[in-house]
Design an enzyme around this catalytic site. Structure first.
Site, mmCIF file in Angstrom:
data_model
loop_
_atom_site.group_PDB
_atom_site.id
_atom_site.type_symbol
_atom_site.label_atom_id
_atom_site.label_comp_id
_atom_site.label_asym_id
_atom_site.label_seq_id
_atom_site.Cartn_x
_atom_site.Cartn_y
_atom_site.Cartn_z
ATOM 1 C CG ASN A 65 38.207 40.574 30.492
ATOM 2 O OD1 ASN A 65 38.312 40.102 31.281
ATOM 3 N ND2 ASN A 65 39.052 40.895 29.378
ATOM 4 N N GLY A 77 43.409 41.127 36.166
ATOM 5 C CA GLY A 77 42.813 42.334 36.435
ATOM 6 C C GLY A 77 43.661 43.236 36.019
ATOM 7 C CB SER A 78 43.143 47.018 36.034
ATOM 8 O OG SER A 78 42.921 47.206 37.387
ATOM 9 C CD GLU A 80 48.437 35.507 33.880
ATOM 10 O OE1 GLU A 80 48.268 36.119 32.685
ATOM 11 O OE2 GLU A 80 49.196 34.621 33.961
ATOM 12 C CB CYS A 128 43.796 40.927 29.074
ATOM 13 S SG CYS A 128 43.819 39.192 28.702
ATOM 14 C CD GLU A 186 44.237 46.867 29.214
ATOM 15 O OE1 GLU A 186 44.528 47.206 30.248
ATOM 16 O OE2 GLU A 186 43.770 45.686 28.991
HETATM 17 P P1 NAD Z 1 40.048 45.407 37.759
HETATM 18 O O1 NAD Z 1 41.460 45.214 38.345
HETATM 19 O O2 NAD Z 1 39.193 46.484 38.184
HETATM 20 O O3 NAD Z 1 39.350 44.207 38.676
HETATM 21 C C1 NAD Z 1 39.725 42.894 38.981
HETATM 22 C C2 NAD Z 1 39.073 42.176 40.119
HETATM 23 O O4 NAD Z 1 39.728 43.132 41.402
HETATM 24 C C3 NAD Z 1 37.634 42.360 40.320
HETATM 25 O O5 NAD Z 1 37.568 41.042 40.821
HETATM 26 C C4 NAD Z 1 37.422 43.373 41.223
HETATM 27 O O6 NAD Z 1 36.265 42.895 42.258
HETATM 28 C C5 NAD Z 1 38.804 43.479 42.151
HETATM 29 N N1 NAD Z 1 39.091 44.868 42.658
HETATM 30 C C6 NAD Z 1 38.580 45.802 41.864
HETATM 31 N N2 NAD Z 1 39.237 47.086 42.536
HETATM 32 C C7 NAD Z 1 39.787 46.592 43.614
HETATM 33 C C8 NAD Z 1 40.604 47.135 44.773
HETATM 34 N N3 NAD Z 1 40.771 48.519 44.853
HETATM 35 N N4 NAD Z 1 40.753 46.456 45.643
HETATM 36 C C9 NAD Z 1 40.817 45.153 45.778
HETATM 37 N N5 NAD Z 1 40.212 44.460 44.714
HETATM 38 C C10 NAD Z 1 39.538 45.314 43.767
HETATM 39 O O7 NAD Z 1 39.867 44.775 36.390
HETATM 40 P P2 NAD Z 1 38.602 44.647 35.448
HETATM 41 O O8 NAD Z 1 38.068 45.959 35.221
HETATM 42 O O9 NAD Z 1 37.673 43.471 35.928
HETATM 43 O O10 NAD Z 1 39.169 44.210 34.250
HETATM 44 C C11 NAD Z 1 39.981 44.711 33.359
HETATM 45 C C12 NAD Z 1 41.273 44.469 33.479
HETATM 46 O O11 NAD Z 1 41.853 43.370 33.356
HETATM 47 C C13 NAD Z 1 42.143 45.134 32.240
HETATM 48 O O12 NAD Z 1 43.295 45.887 32.570
HETATM 49 C C14 NAD Z 1 42.659 43.848 31.589
HETATM 50 O O13 NAD Z 1 43.720 44.053 30.598
HETATM 51 C C15 NAD Z 1 43.028 42.875 32.492
HETATM 52 N N6 NAD Z 1 42.864 41.643 32.123
HETATM 53 C C16 NAD Z 1 44.290 40.894 32.478
HETATM 54 C C17 NAD Z 1 43.787 39.403 31.784
HETATM 55 C C18 NAD Z 1 45.078 38.615 31.761
HETATM 56 O O14 NAD Z 1 44.816 37.353 31.575
HETATM 57 N N7 NAD Z 1 46.424 39.097 31.602
HETATM 58 C C19 NAD Z 1 42.686 38.970 31.399
HETATM 59 C C20 NAD Z 1 41.720 39.783 31.482
HETATM 60 C C21 NAD Z 1 41.521 41.132 31.901
#
Ligand code: NAD
Length: 457
Positions: A117, A190-191, A212, A246, A335
Protein backbone atom coordinates in the site's frame (compact mmCIF):
# COMPACT_ATOMS: atom_id res chain seq x y z
CA UNK A 1 16.07 -17.14 -6.45
CA UNK A 2 16.66 -20.77 -5.40
CA UNK A 3 17.25 -21.78 -1.77
CA UNK A 4 20.89 -22.34 -2.74
CA UNK A 5 21.19 -18.77 -4.12
CA UNK A 6 19.55 -17.53 -0.96
CA UNK A 7 21.95 -19.41 1.26
CA UNK A 8 24.84 -18.04 -0.75
CA UNK A 9 23.49 -14.47 -0.37
CA UNK A 10 23.08 -15.00 3.37
CA UNK A 11 26.56 -16.35 3.71
CA UNK A 12 28.01 -13.40 1.73
CA UNK A 13 26.13 -10.92 3.93
CA UNK A 14 27.27 -12.71 7.10
CA UNK A 15 30.90 -12.60 5.95
CA UNK A 16 30.59 -8.95 4.99
CA UNK A 17 29.06 -8.07 8.35
CA UNK A 18 31.86 -9.97 10.08
CA UNK A 19 34.47 -7.74 8.40
CA UNK A 20 33.15 -4.92 10.63
CA UNK A 21 32.96 -2.48 7.67
CA UNK A 22 29.33 -1.59 8.31
CA UNK A 23 30.02 -0.40 11.85
CA UNK A 24 31.86 2.90 11.50
CA UNK A 25 29.99 6.20 11.56
CA UNK A 26 31.67 7.23 8.28
CA UNK A 27 30.50 4.10 6.48
CA UNK A 28 26.92 4.43 7.73
CA UNK A 29 26.68 8.13 6.80
CA UNK A 30 28.17 7.42 3.38
CA UNK A 31 25.54 4.73 2.67
CA UNK A 32 22.70 7.02 3.77
CA UNK A 33 24.06 9.75 1.50
CA UNK A 34 24.31 7.34 -1.43
CA UNK A 35 20.75 6.17 -0.84
CA UNK A 36 19.57 9.79 -0.77
CA UNK A 37 21.17 10.59 -4.14
CA UNK A 38 19.87 7.46 -5.86
CA UNK A 39 16.34 8.14 -4.62
CA UNK A 40 16.68 11.72 -5.91
CA UNK A 41 17.78 10.38 -9.28
CA UNK A 42 14.80 8.01 -9.42
CA UNK A 43 12.26 10.48 -7.98
CA UNK A 44 10.27 10.70 -11.24
CA UNK A 45 10.28 6.94 -11.83
CA UNK A 46 9.02 6.30 -8.30
CA UNK A 47 6.09 8.67 -8.89
CA UNK A 48 5.28 6.95 -12.20
CA UNK A 49 5.45 3.49 -10.62
CA UNK A 50 3.08 4.54 -7.83
CA UNK A 51 0.69 5.92 -10.43
CA UNK A 52 0.72 2.59 -12.26
CA UNK A 53 0.39 0.47 -9.11
CA UNK A 54 -2.16 2.51 -7.19
CA UNK A 55 -3.31 5.42 -9.36
CA UNK A 56 -1.55 7.60 -6.81
CA UNK A 57 -1.39 11.37 -7.52
CA UNK A 58 2.07 12.97 -7.60
CA UNK A 59 1.26 15.00 -4.48
CA UNK A 60 0.31 11.92 -2.45
CA UNK A 61 3.26 9.95 -3.87
CA UNK A 62 5.71 12.63 -2.89
CA UNK A 63 4.19 13.47 0.50
CA UNK A 64 3.58 9.97 1.76
CA UNK A 65 6.42 8.02 0.18
CA UNK A 66 9.42 10.01 -1.05
CA UNK A 67 9.24 13.03 1.28
CA UNK A 68 8.98 10.81 4.36
CA UNK A 69 12.19 9.00 3.38
CA UNK A 70 14.06 12.29 2.92
CA UNK A 71 12.93 13.39 6.38
CA UNK A 72 14.06 10.10 7.90
CA UNK A 73 17.42 10.38 6.11
CA UNK A 74 17.94 13.97 7.25
CA UNK A 75 16.99 13.43 10.89
CA UNK A 76 18.91 10.19 11.25
CA UNK A 77 22.04 11.39 9.43
CA UNK A 78 22.29 14.54 11.52
CA UNK A 79 21.85 12.73 14.86
CA UNK A 80 23.63 9.46 14.18
CA UNK A 81 27.00 10.44 15.65
CA UNK A 82 25.26 11.27 18.91
CA UNK A 83 23.02 8.18 18.98
CA UNK A 84 25.98 5.88 18.33
CA UNK A 85 27.81 7.14 21.39
CA UNK A 86 28.09 4.62 24.23
CA UNK A 87 25.92 5.84 27.09
CA UNK A 88 27.31 5.95 30.64
CA UNK A 89 24.85 5.07 33.40
CA UNK A 90 25.27 4.94 37.21
CA UNK A 91 26.79 1.86 38.85
CA UNK A 92 25.38 0.47 42.13
CA UNK A 93 27.46 1.16 45.21
CA UNK A 94 28.14 -2.53 45.77
CA UNK A 95 29.97 -2.81 42.40
CA UNK A 96 32.26 0.19 42.88
CA UNK A 97 34.79 1.11 41.59
CA UNK A 98 33.24 -0.12 38.31
CA UNK A 99 31.64 1.92 35.53
CA UNK A 100 28.57 0.97 33.50
CA UNK A 101 28.00 1.66 29.81
CA UNK A 102 25.36 0.83 27.19
CA UNK A 103 26.76 0.22 23.70
CA UNK A 104 24.30 0.35 20.77
CA UNK A 105 25.44 -2.43 18.40
CA UNK A 106 24.09 -3.64 15.05
CA UNK A 107 22.02 -6.84 15.08
CA UNK A 108 23.84 -8.31 12.06
CA UNK A 109 21.92 -9.43 8.95
CA UNK A 110 18.32 -8.24 9.01
CA UNK A 111 15.28 -8.97 6.87
CA UNK A 112 12.71 -6.30 5.97
CA UNK A 113 9.39 -7.40 4.42
CA UNK A 114 6.97 -4.78 3.08
CA UNK A 115 3.33 -4.62 1.93
CA UNK A 116 1.94 -3.04 -1.25
CA UNK A 117 0.00 0.00 0.00
CA UNK A 118 2.99 2.33 0.52
CA UNK A 119 5.42 0.03 -1.26
CA UNK A 120 8.33 2.41 -1.37
CA UNK A 121 8.20 4.09 2.04
CA UNK A 122 7.39 0.97 4.05
CA UNK A 123 10.45 -0.81 2.69
CA UNK A 124 12.91 2.07 2.64
CA UNK A 125 12.08 3.80 5.96
CA UNK A 126 13.05 0.67 7.92
CA UNK A 127 16.10 0.30 5.65
CA UNK A 128 17.31 3.77 6.67
CA UNK A 129 17.14 2.64 10.31
CA UNK A 130 18.86 -0.67 9.54
CA UNK A 131 21.74 1.09 7.74
CA UNK A 132 22.05 3.73 10.47
CA UNK A 133 22.37 0.98 13.06
CA UNK A 134 25.16 -0.72 11.05
CA UNK A 135 23.40 -3.84 9.73
CA UNK A 136 23.47 -5.76 6.46
CA UNK A 137 20.05 -6.08 4.93
CA UNK A 138 17.81 -8.27 2.77
CA UNK A 139 14.73 -6.47 1.43
CA UNK A 140 11.51 -8.14 0.28
CA UNK A 141 9.16 -5.74 -1.52
CA UNK A 142 5.50 -6.63 -2.10
CA UNK A 143 4.92 -8.54 -5.32
CA UNK A 144 1.50 -6.86 -5.62
CA UNK A 145 2.95 -3.38 -6.24
CA UNK A 146 5.07 -4.76 -9.06
CA UNK A 147 6.09 -1.48 -10.74
CA UNK A 148 7.30 -0.09 -7.42
CA UNK A 149 9.17 -3.33 -6.72
CA UNK A 150 11.05 -2.91 -10.05
CA UNK A 151 12.18 0.63 -9.18
CA UNK A 152 13.15 -0.38 -5.64
CA UNK A 153 15.26 -3.22 -7.05
CA UNK A 154 17.01 -0.79 -9.43
CA UNK A 155 17.65 1.70 -6.61
CA UNK A 156 19.15 -0.88 -4.29
CA UNK A 157 21.22 -2.59 -7.01
CA UNK A 158 22.64 0.74 -8.17
CA UNK A 159 23.45 1.91 -4.64
CA UNK A 160 24.77 -1.09 -2.74
CA UNK A 161 26.79 -4.26 -3.21
CA UNK A 162 24.56 -7.33 -2.64
CA UNK A 163 26.74 -8.57 0.20
CA UNK A 164 25.71 -5.40 2.05
CA UNK A 165 22.16 -4.84 0.93
CA UNK A 166 20.08 -6.88 -1.52
CA UNK A 167 16.51 -7.20 -2.80
CA UNK A 168 14.77 -10.58 -3.05
CA UNK A 169 11.60 -10.32 -5.10
CA UNK A 170 8.66 -12.71 -5.03
CA UNK A 171 5.50 -13.73 -3.23
CA UNK A 172 4.52 -16.31 -0.63
CA UNK A 173 6.96 -18.97 -1.86
CA UNK A 174 9.99 -16.68 -1.90
CA UNK A 175 9.09 -15.08 1.44
CA UNK A 176 8.63 -18.51 3.00
CA UNK A 177 12.09 -19.48 1.73
CA UNK A 178 13.53 -16.30 3.25
CA UNK A 179 11.82 -17.03 6.54
CA UNK A 180 13.50 -20.45 6.73
CA UNK A 181 16.87 -18.68 6.92
CA UNK A 182 18.25 -17.44 10.21
CA UNK A 183 18.27 -13.64 10.39
CA UNK A 184 19.35 -11.51 13.35
CA UNK A 185 16.18 -9.43 13.21
CA UNK A 186 13.02 -9.50 11.10
CA UNK A 187 11.08 -6.31 10.44
CA UNK A 188 7.70 -7.12 8.93
CA UNK A 189 4.95 -4.75 7.79
CA UNK A 190 1.72 -6.36 6.65
CA UNK A 191 -1.45 -8.11 7.71
CA UNK A 192 -2.17 -9.76 11.05
CA UNK A 193 -2.44 -13.32 9.61
CA UNK A 194 0.90 -13.07 7.81
CA UNK A 195 2.40 -11.41 10.89
CA UNK A 196 1.62 -14.65 12.74
CA UNK A 197 3.32 -16.69 9.99
CA UNK A 198 6.42 -14.48 10.31
CA UNK A 199 6.49 -14.73 14.09
CA UNK A 200 6.13 -18.53 13.97
CA UNK A 201 9.02 -18.80 11.51
CA UNK A 202 11.13 -16.41 13.60
CA UNK A 203 10.46 -18.51 16.71
CA UNK A 204 12.28 -21.45 15.08
CA UNK A 205 15.53 -19.45 15.23
CA UNK A 206 14.51 -17.30 18.23
CA UNK A 207 14.93 -14.29 15.97
CA UNK A 208 13.56 -11.02 17.39
CA UNK A 209 10.80 -9.43 15.34
CA UNK A 210 9.25 -6.07 14.78
CA UNK A 211 5.70 -6.50 13.51
CA UNK A 212 3.93 -3.51 11.99
CA UNK A 213 0.42 -4.84 11.48
CA UNK A 214 -3.08 -3.47 10.97
CA UNK A 215 -6.55 -3.68 12.44
CA UNK A 216 -9.71 -1.60 12.67
CA UNK A 217 -8.77 1.94 13.74
CA UNK A 218 -11.73 3.79 15.27
CA UNK A 219 -12.52 7.47 14.96
CA UNK A 220 -14.64 8.88 17.77
CA UNK A 221 -16.48 12.12 17.08
CA UNK A 222 -17.70 13.97 20.16
CA UNK A 223 -20.89 16.05 20.15
CA UNK A 224 -18.76 19.11 20.84
CA UNK A 225 -16.57 19.52 17.81
CA UNK A 226 -16.08 21.80 14.82
CA UNK A 227 -18.10 19.72 12.38
CA UNK A 228 -16.82 21.19 9.11
CA UNK A 229 -13.14 20.84 10.03
CA UNK A 230 -13.78 17.40 11.54
CA UNK A 231 -15.44 16.23 8.31
CA UNK A 232 -12.60 17.53 6.14
CA UNK A 233 -9.89 15.87 8.25
CA UNK A 234 -11.76 12.56 8.42
CA UNK A 235 -12.49 12.54 4.67
CA UNK A 236 -8.86 13.31 3.89
CA UNK A 237 -7.45 10.56 6.15
CA UNK A 238 -9.99 7.97 5.09
CA UNK A 239 -9.82 8.45 1.31
CA UNK A 240 -6.08 9.22 1.00
CA UNK A 241 -4.61 6.42 -1.16
CA UNK A 242 -8.20 5.23 -1.73
CA UNK A 243 -8.52 4.12 1.91
CA UNK A 244 -5.62 1.68 1.58
CA UNK A 245 -3.74 3.03 4.59
CA UNK A 246 -3.05 0.93 7.68
CA UNK A 247 -3.88 3.87 9.96
CA UNK A 248 -6.91 5.14 8.01
CA UNK A 249 -9.98 5.69 10.19
CA UNK A 250 -11.73 2.35 9.73
CA UNK A 251 -15.09 3.30 11.24
CA UNK A 252 -16.74 6.36 12.79
CA UNK A 253 -18.47 6.47 16.16
CA UNK A 254 -20.82 9.45 16.10
CA UNK A 255 -23.50 10.74 18.51
CA UNK A 256 -27.01 10.91 17.05
CA UNK A 257 -27.29 14.64 17.83
CA UNK A 258 -24.71 15.65 15.18
CA UNK A 259 -24.77 12.68 12.80
CA UNK A 260 -26.79 14.24 9.97
CA UNK A 261 -24.80 17.44 10.09
CA UNK A 262 -21.55 15.45 9.96
CA UNK A 263 -22.72 13.37 6.98
CA UNK A 264 -23.66 16.56 5.12
CA UNK A 265 -20.24 18.04 5.92
CA UNK A 266 -18.47 14.82 4.80
CA UNK A 267 -20.36 14.95 1.48
CA UNK A 268 -19.38 18.58 1.01
CA UNK A 269 -15.72 17.83 1.82
CA UNK A 270 -15.61 14.94 -0.65
CA UNK A 271 -17.20 17.07 -3.35
CA UNK A 272 -14.61 19.76 -2.76
CA UNK A 273 -11.75 17.20 -2.86
CA UNK A 274 -12.77 15.09 -5.85
CA UNK A 275 -15.53 17.03 -7.72
CA UNK A 276 -18.79 15.62 -9.13
CA UNK A 277 -17.17 12.43 -10.29
CA UNK A 278 -14.21 11.13 -8.22
CA UNK A 279 -13.53 8.58 -10.99
CA UNK A 280 -12.19 11.37 -13.17
CA UNK A 281 -10.31 13.17 -10.39
CA UNK A 282 -6.51 13.00 -10.81
CA UNK A 283 -6.26 13.02 -7.01
CA UNK A 284 -8.31 9.91 -6.27
CA UNK A 285 -6.52 6.55 -6.35
CA UNK A 286 -7.42 3.01 -7.38
CA UNK A 287 -7.70 -0.37 -5.65
CA UNK A 288 -4.51 -2.42 -5.92
CA UNK A 289 -6.00 -5.46 -7.72
CA UNK A 290 -9.21 -7.34 -8.57
CA UNK A 291 -9.03 -9.60 -5.51
CA UNK A 292 -9.09 -6.62 -3.18
CA UNK A 293 -11.69 -4.92 -5.41
CA UNK A 294 -14.01 -7.95 -5.11
CA UNK A 295 -13.48 -8.15 -1.36
CA UNK A 296 -14.41 -4.48 -0.96
CA UNK A 297 -17.28 -4.45 -3.46
CA UNK A 298 -18.92 -7.36 -1.61
CA UNK A 299 -18.93 -5.24 1.57
CA UNK A 300 -20.98 -2.38 0.08
CA UNK A 301 -24.48 -2.83 1.42
CA UNK A 302 -26.95 -1.23 3.82
CA UNK A 303 -27.70 2.48 3.99
CA UNK A 304 -25.18 3.95 1.55
CA UNK A 305 -25.38 7.73 2.00
CA UNK A 306 -22.41 8.69 -0.20
CA UNK A 307 -20.85 6.90 -3.22
CA UNK A 308 -21.25 3.17 -3.54
CA UNK A 309 -20.61 3.06 -7.31
CA UNK A 310 -17.70 0.97 -8.59
CA UNK A 311 -16.07 -0.27 -11.78
CA UNK A 312 -14.10 -3.53 -11.72
CA UNK A 313 -12.22 -2.97 -15.01
CA UNK A 314 -10.86 0.31 -13.71
CA UNK A 315 -10.44 -0.91 -10.11
CA UNK A 316 -12.47 2.11 -9.08
CA UNK A 317 -14.59 2.32 -5.94
CA UNK A 318 -16.12 5.70 -5.15
CA UNK A 319 -15.56 7.25 -1.72
CA UNK A 320 -18.39 5.49 0.09
CA UNK A 321 -20.10 6.22 3.41
CA UNK A 322 -22.52 3.75 4.96
CA UNK A 323 -24.82 4.96 7.74
CA UNK A 324 -26.56 3.03 10.53
CA UNK A 325 -23.97 0.25 10.60
CA UNK A 326 -24.31 -2.28 13.44
CA UNK A 327 -21.47 -4.11 15.18
CA UNK A 328 -22.77 -7.37 13.68
CA UNK A 329 -22.51 -6.08 10.07
CA UNK A 330 -19.88 -7.43 7.68
CA UNK A 331 -18.24 -3.99 7.51
CA UNK A 332 -17.31 -4.41 11.18
CA UNK A 333 -15.74 -7.90 10.89
CA UNK A 334 -12.21 -7.14 9.65
CA UNK A 335 -10.02 -4.20 8.72
CA UNK A 336 -11.67 -2.57 5.66
CA UNK A 337 -8.52 -1.29 3.95
CA UNK A 338 -10.42 0.53 1.21
CA UNK A 339 -12.64 3.57 0.59
CA UNK A 340 -15.66 2.43 2.63
CA UNK A 341 -16.52 4.36 5.78
CA UNK A 342 -19.12 2.87 8.14
CA UNK A 343 -20.86 5.14 10.65
CA UNK A 344 -22.00 3.71 13.98
CA UNK A 345 -24.20 5.75 16.25
CA UNK A 346 -23.60 5.97 20.00
CA UNK A 347 -25.71 7.31 22.84
CA UNK A 348 -23.05 8.02 25.46
CA UNK A 349 -19.26 8.34 25.33
CA UNK A 350 -19.03 5.35 27.70
CA UNK A 351 -20.80 3.27 25.08
CA UNK A 352 -18.37 4.44 22.36
CA UNK A 353 -15.38 3.63 24.59
CA UNK A 354 -16.80 0.19 25.38
CA UNK A 355 -17.08 -0.59 21.63
CA UNK A 356 -13.40 0.24 21.13
CA UNK A 357 -12.27 -1.56 24.29
CA UNK A 358 -14.14 -4.76 23.42
CA UNK A 359 -12.18 -5.15 20.18
CA UNK A 360 -8.46 -5.97 19.71
CA UNK A 361 -6.11 -3.01 20.34
CA UNK A 362 -6.13 -0.96 17.13
CA UNK A 363 -3.07 0.43 15.36
CA UNK A 364 -4.51 3.97 15.53
CA UNK A 365 -7.35 5.81 17.21
CA UNK A 366 -8.70 9.28 16.48
CA UNK A 367 -10.89 11.61 18.50
CA UNK A 368 -12.51 14.85 17.39
CA UNK A 369 -13.58 16.96 20.32
CA UNK A 370 -13.15 20.48 21.59
CA UNK A 371 -13.37 19.16 25.17
CA UNK A 372 -10.01 18.50 26.81
CA UNK A 373 -11.68 16.02 29.18
CA UNK A 374 -12.81 13.86 26.24
CA UNK A 375 -9.43 14.10 24.53
CA UNK A 376 -7.73 12.99 27.76
CA UNK A 377 -10.14 10.09 28.23
CA UNK A 378 -9.18 8.73 24.79
CA UNK A 379 -5.48 8.95 25.60
CA UNK A 380 -5.83 7.40 29.05
CA UNK A 381 -8.66 4.88 28.78
CA UNK A 382 -8.18 3.33 25.35
CA UNK A 383 -5.38 1.00 24.35
CA UNK A 384 -3.96 1.53 20.84
CA UNK A 385 -0.69 2.12 18.96
CA UNK A 386 -0.87 5.88 18.40
CA UNK A 387 -3.19 8.48 16.99
CA UNK A 388 -4.32 12.07 16.71
CA UNK A 389 -6.56 14.47 18.55
CA UNK A 390 -8.61 16.44 16.02
CA UNK A 391 -6.78 15.06 13.00
CA UNK A 392 -6.07 11.79 11.20
CA UNK A 393 -2.89 10.04 9.91
CA UNK A 394 -0.45 12.86 10.67
CA UNK A 395 1.20 11.17 13.66
CA UNK A 396 2.76 8.70 11.20
CA UNK A 397 4.37 11.50 9.20
CA UNK A 398 6.61 12.68 12.04
CA UNK A 399 10.12 11.23 12.28
CA UNK A 400 10.15 12.31 15.94
CA UNK A 401 7.34 9.99 17.07
CA UNK A 402 7.67 6.21 17.45
CA UNK A 403 5.27 4.46 15.09
CA UNK A 404 3.92 1.02 15.91
CA UNK A 405 0.94 -0.93 17.15
CA UNK A 406 0.00 -2.49 20.44
CA UNK A 407 -0.67 -6.18 20.97
CA UNK A 408 -2.47 -7.57 17.92
CA UNK A 409 -1.80 -4.42 15.87
CA UNK A 410 1.95 -4.79 16.25
CA UNK A 411 5.10 -5.37 18.24
CA UNK A 412 7.82 -2.71 18.44
CA UNK A 413 8.08 0.60 16.64
CA UNK A 414 10.28 2.73 14.39
CA UNK A 415 10.91 6.14 12.72
CA UNK A 416 13.80 8.47 13.52
CA UNK A 417 15.62 7.56 16.71
CA UNK A 418 13.23 4.65 17.31
CA UNK A 419 14.36 3.07 14.02
CA UNK A 420 17.94 3.28 15.21
CA UNK A 421 16.97 1.65 18.52
CA UNK A 422 14.89 -1.05 16.81
CA UNK A 423 17.79 -2.07 14.59
CA UNK A 424 20.36 -1.91 17.40
CA UNK A 425 21.08 -4.23 20.27
CA UNK A 426 21.70 -2.37 23.55
CA UNK A 427 24.76 -4.12 24.92
CA UNK A 428 25.28 -3.55 28.67
CA UNK A 429 28.86 -3.62 29.93
CA UNK A 430 30.26 -3.19 33.43
CA UNK A 431 33.97 -2.28 33.36
CA UNK A 432 35.97 -3.00 36.53
CA UNK A 433 39.59 -2.00 37.14
CA UNK A 434 42.10 -4.52 38.58
CA UNK A 435 43.60 -2.30 41.20
CA UNK A 436 40.87 -2.59 43.80
CA UNK A 437 39.31 -6.01 44.40
CA UNK A 438 37.00 -5.76 47.37
CA UNK A 439 36.60 -9.19 48.99
CA UNK A 440 32.94 -8.49 49.82
CA UNK A 441 31.40 -10.64 47.13
CA UNK A 442 33.64 -13.70 47.61
CA UNK A 443 32.87 -16.66 49.92
CA UNK A 444 33.17 -17.52 52.72
CA UNK A 445 30.38 -14.97 53.30
CA UNK A 446 30.48 -15.29 57.10
CA UNK A 447 28.37 -12.53 58.62
CA UNK A 448 28.49 -10.22 55.61
CA UNK A 449 24.74 -10.44 55.04
CA UNK A 450 24.26 -7.52 57.42
CA UNK A 451 26.58 -5.36 55.34
CA UNK A 452 24.87 -6.48 52.13
CA UNK A 453 21.52 -5.45 53.60
CA UNK A 454 22.97 -2.10 54.53
CA UNK A 455 24.37 -1.51 51.03
CA UNK A 456 21.46 -2.88 48.99
CA UNK A 457 18.47 -2.55 51.35
P1 NAD B 1 0.33 -9.09 3.56
O1 NAD B 1 0.49 -9.51 4.97
O2 NAD B 1 -0.55 -9.89 2.68
O3 NAD B 1 1.75 -9.05 2.82
C1 NAD B 1 2.89 -8.42 3.37
C2 NAD B 1 4.14 -9.10 2.86
O4 NAD B 1 4.15 -10.46 3.26
C3 NAD B 1 4.29 -9.09 1.35
O5 NAD B 1 5.63 -8.77 1.04
C4 NAD B 1 3.95 -10.51 0.93
O6 NAD B 1 4.68 -10.95 -0.18
C5 NAD B 1 4.31 -11.34 2.16
N1 NAD B 1 3.41 -12.48 2.35
C6 NAD B 1 2.10 -12.57 2.05
N2 NAD B 1 1.60 -13.76 2.42
C7 NAD B 1 2.62 -14.46 2.96
C8 NAD B 1 2.76 -15.76 3.53
N3 NAD B 1 1.73 -16.59 3.60
N4 NAD B 1 3.95 -16.12 4.00
C9 NAD B 1 5.01 -15.29 3.95
N5 NAD B 1 4.94 -14.05 3.41
C10 NAD B 1 3.78 -13.64 2.93
O7 NAD B 1 -0.14 -7.58 3.62
P2 NAD B 1 -0.54 -6.64 2.43
O8 NAD B 1 -1.83 -7.10 1.83
O9 NAD B 1 0.62 -6.45 1.51
O10 NAD B 1 -0.76 -5.26 3.20
C11 NAD B 1 -1.94 -4.94 3.85
C12 NAD B 1 -1.85 -5.15 5.35
O11 NAD B 1 -0.70 -4.55 5.88
C13 NAD B 1 -3.02 -4.52 6.10
O12 NAD B 1 -3.45 -5.39 7.11
C14 NAD B 1 -2.42 -3.26 6.68
O13 NAD B 1 -3.07 -2.80 7.85
C15 NAD B 1 -1.04 -3.73 6.98
N6 NAD B 1 -0.14 -2.57 7.00
C16 NAD B 1 0.42 -2.21 8.19
C17 NAD B 1 1.25 -1.09 8.22
C18 NAD B 1 1.89 -0.63 9.49
O14 NAD B 1 2.80 0.19 9.39
N7 NAD B 1 1.50 -1.09 10.66
C19 NAD B 1 1.49 -0.38 7.06
C20 NAD B 1 0.90 -0.81 5.89
C21 NAD B 1 0.10 -1.91 5.86
Amino acid sequence: MTQLDLQSLMSKQRSYFATGKTRSLEFRLEQLKKLHSTIKAFDGEIVTALKKDLGRSEFEAYGSEIGIIYEELDLISSNLANWMQPQSVPTPLAYQPSSSTIYPQPHGVVLIIAPWNYPFQLLLAPLVGAIAAGNCCVLKPSELASESAKIITKIIEQTFAPEYCAVVNGGVEETSALLRERFDHIFFTGSIPVGKVVMRAAAEHLTPVTLELGGKSPCIVDSETDIKVTARRIAWGKFFNCGQTCVAPDYLLVPKSIKQELITALKAALHKFYGDNPQSSPDYGRIINQRHFDRLASMISGKVVVGGDHNRDQLYIAPTIVDDVKLSDKLMDDEIFGPLLPILEYETLDEAFAIVNQRPNPLACYVFSSRKSVQDRVVNELSFGGGCINDTLVHVGSAHLPFGGKGPSGIGNYHGHYSFLTFSHQKSIVRTPFMVDLPLKYPPYNKRVKLARLLIG
